[in-house]
Enzyme design. Structure first.
Site, PDB file in Angstrom:
ATOM      1  N   LYS A 243       0.996  -1.013   0.210  1.00 38.40           N
ATOM      2  CA  LYS A 243       0.062  -0.172  -0.090  1.00 38.40           C
ATOM      3  C   LYS A 243       0.700   1.215   0.121  1.00 38.40           C
ATOM      4  O   LYS A 243       2.541   1.520   0.765  1.00 38.40           O
ATOM      5  CB  LYS A 243      -0.503  -0.156   0.947  1.00 38.40           C
ATOM      6  CG  LYS A 243      -0.005   0.143   2.652  1.00 38.40           C
ATOM      7  CD  LYS A 243      -0.761  -0.609   3.307  1.00 38.40           C
ATOM      8  CE  LYS A 243      -0.382  -0.557   5.338  1.00 38.40           C
ATOM      9  NZ  LYS A 243      -0.740  -1.207   6.313  1.00 38.40           N
TER      10      LYS A 243
ATOM     11  N   TYR B 241      18.043  29.251   7.510  1.00 37.42           N
ATOM     12  CA  TYR B 241      16.830  29.567   8.029  1.00 37.42           C
ATOM     13  C   TYR B 241      17.343  30.227   9.517  1.00 37.42           C
ATOM     14  O   TYR B 241      17.708  29.459   9.765  1.00 37.42           O
ATOM     15  CB  TYR B 241      15.986  29.623   6.928  1.00 37.42           C
ATOM     16  CG  TYR B 241      15.076  29.607   5.984  1.00 37.42           C
ATOM     17  CD1 TYR B 241      14.750  30.614   5.829  1.00 37.42           C
ATOM     18  CD2 TYR B 241      14.758  28.536   5.448  1.00 37.42           C
ATOM     19  CE1 TYR B 241      14.408  30.910   4.154  1.00 37.42           C
ATOM     20  CE2 TYR B 241      14.369  28.546   4.167  1.00 37.42           C
ATOM     21  CZ  TYR B 241      13.991  29.777   4.215  1.00 37.42           C
ATOM     22  OH  TYR B 241      13.639  29.963   3.017  1.00 37.42           O
TER      23      TYR B 241
HETATM   24  C1  LIG Z   1       0.220  -2.492   6.433  1.00 36.78           C
HETATM   25  C2  LIG Z   1      -0.693  -3.651   7.467  1.00 36.78           C
HETATM   26  C3  LIG Z   1       0.051  -4.406   7.502  1.00 36.78           C
HETATM   27  C4  LIG Z   1       1.863  -4.407   7.425  1.00 36.78           C
HETATM   28  O1  LIG Z   1       2.474  -3.739   8.259  1.00 36.78           O
HETATM   29  P1  LIG Z   1       3.841  -3.476   8.920  1.00 36.78           P
HETATM   30  O2  LIG Z   1       4.358  -3.092  10.324  1.00 36.78           O
HETATM   31  O3  LIG Z   1       4.535  -2.221   7.662  1.00 36.78           O
HETATM   32  O4  LIG Z   1       4.330  -4.528   8.525  1.00 36.78           O
HETATM   33  C5  LIG Z   1      -0.566  -5.807   7.767  1.00 36.78           C
HETATM   34  N1  LIG Z   1      -1.312  -5.601   7.790  1.00 36.78           N
HETATM   35  C6  LIG Z   1      -2.363  -4.613   7.781  1.00 36.78           C
HETATM   36  C7  LIG Z   1      -4.009  -4.988   7.762  1.00 36.78           C
HETATM   37  C8  LIG Z   1      -2.043  -3.410   7.656  1.00 36.78           C
HETATM   38  O5  LIG Z   1      -2.651  -2.450   7.116  1.00 36.78           O
END
Ligand SMILES: *Cc1c(COP(=O)(O)O)cnc(C)c1O
Length: 342
Positions: A36, A244
């Site tokens: 994702k 800055y």
């Molecule tokens: C994002 C997500 C993962 C992966 O989690 P990590 O902590 O990045 O390993 C797994 N399961 C779900 C439902 C998620 O939303």
């Protein structure tokens, strides 16, 4: 197109090695991949192509738009974590991916649409997405063909009693549900041991070089390496300031390189005074504040010239400590101005 003064080197061998390490730690369970948020900022197409070639089968995105972007890859199994809204039904029925149903209304919608196999997310105490015991008792899942029944751990990156508690609740809730597979562990959950692996693990962060628990440190290697080009080298005389608000003052004449990276690229202002670039293994400390598109580093006694490229230290656990950002934010915040190299 003109090349950018900013590069993101992505190490496919490191990505593959991390997946293989997590797959090994997953024991008999299959090891999937959360891709994702555009593969946590590294490019979902590149990540999924690389991991599919390594043997990964189960890929997870958050939305249907993310799934459609991966459609050309024809991945063995692609799932959408955020389920099916009314707006998603057509995309979901197209078969581009399998929905993860997480509410009773979604379950009813999927049943009414005549959708086929689905996954189901149970809430075991995170109180984020997922059906609860009341939904199950109310028959929310009746008639659904469930492939994977899953839940998500809230505190797997800590040694918290919540981990065992969620595991117990997951087993109890799954008891009355017919599903082909069970899945609970994210990256950190894999390190909690075999009891948490069930049939399928779903790492994200650790694939990309993130280390959510110290016990994973030895197994995970860095995948993403930002490089910024030197736009100017200058001598800053003793007593002069840099950047800055003049937060850094030269105590002696200092050679300074101005690099093309800033907070608009995800190199957050929290790195001010803490971040560093790298040259031949030596650390070049950041001087003054991070600007939107620029930083300054100390190159005194280093052979660094205008036009050279420098690695910006992006070892994720260290960068998180330096910047005050989470390793997740550091990855997903990488902006759109990098030339991605792999
Ligand atoms: C994002 C997500 C993962 C992966 O989690 P990590 O902590 O990045 O390993 C797994 N399961 C779900 C439902 C998620 O939303």
């Amino acid at each position: 197109m003109t090349s950018a003064p900013l590069r993101l080197r992505r190490d496919a061998d490191a990505l593959t090695a991390n997946w293989r390490a997590l797959a090994r730690m997953s024991g008999g369970a299959a090891c999937g991949a959360a891709v994702k948020a555009d593969g946590y900022g590294l490019g979902a197409t590149w990540v999924a192509t690389t991991l599919a070639a390594a043997g990964c089968r189960d890929f997870f995105v958050a939305t249907w738009a993310e799934a459609e972007a991966l459609a050309p890859l024809d991945l063995p199994a692609l799932s959408v974590l955020h389920g099916v809204r009314d707006e998603d039904v057509a995309a979901a029925l197209s078969g581009v991916a399998t929905p993860v149903i997480s509410t009773a209304a979604q379950a009813a919608r999927w049943r009414a649409a005549g959708g086929g196999a689905c996954h189901v997310m149970l809430d075991t105490g995170m109180n984020r997405l997922g059906l609860g015991t009341d939904d199950l008792a109310g028959g929310a899942l009746e008639g659904l063909a469930i492939d994977t029944l899953m839940s998500h751990l809230a505190s797997a990156d800590e040694d918290s009693p919540k981990n065992d508690d969620q595991r117990r609740r997951f087993v109890a809730m799954a008891d009355g549900v017919v599903a082909k597979r069970l899945s609970l562990a994210n990256s950190a959950g894999i390190a909690l041991g075999a009891d948490f692996a069930f049939d399928l693990t779903r790492p994200g962060l650790a694939l990309y070089g993130g280390v959510p628990r110290p016990d994973l440190a030895g197994a995970i290697v860095q995948v993403a390496f930002p490089l910024a080009q030197v736009l100017q080298r200058r001598t800053v005389a003793a007593g002069e300031t840099v950047g800055y608000n003049a937060t850094w003052t030269a105590s002696a004449d200092t050679e300074v390189a101005i690099l093309n990276i800033g907070y608009a690229d995800g190199y957050w202002r929290g790195f001010s005074g803490h971040g560093r670039a790298l040259h031949d293994g030596a650390a070049l400390p950041l001087l003054g504040r991070v600007s939107m598109d620029l930083i300054a580093v100390d190159v005194t006694a280093h052979d660094v010239a205008e036009g050279d490229w420098l690695d910006v230290d992006y070892n994720l656990p260290r960068a998180a400590a330096q910047s005050g950002m989470s390793q997740y934010e550091l990855l997903t915040g990488l902006g759109g101005r990098f030339d991605r190299l792999s």
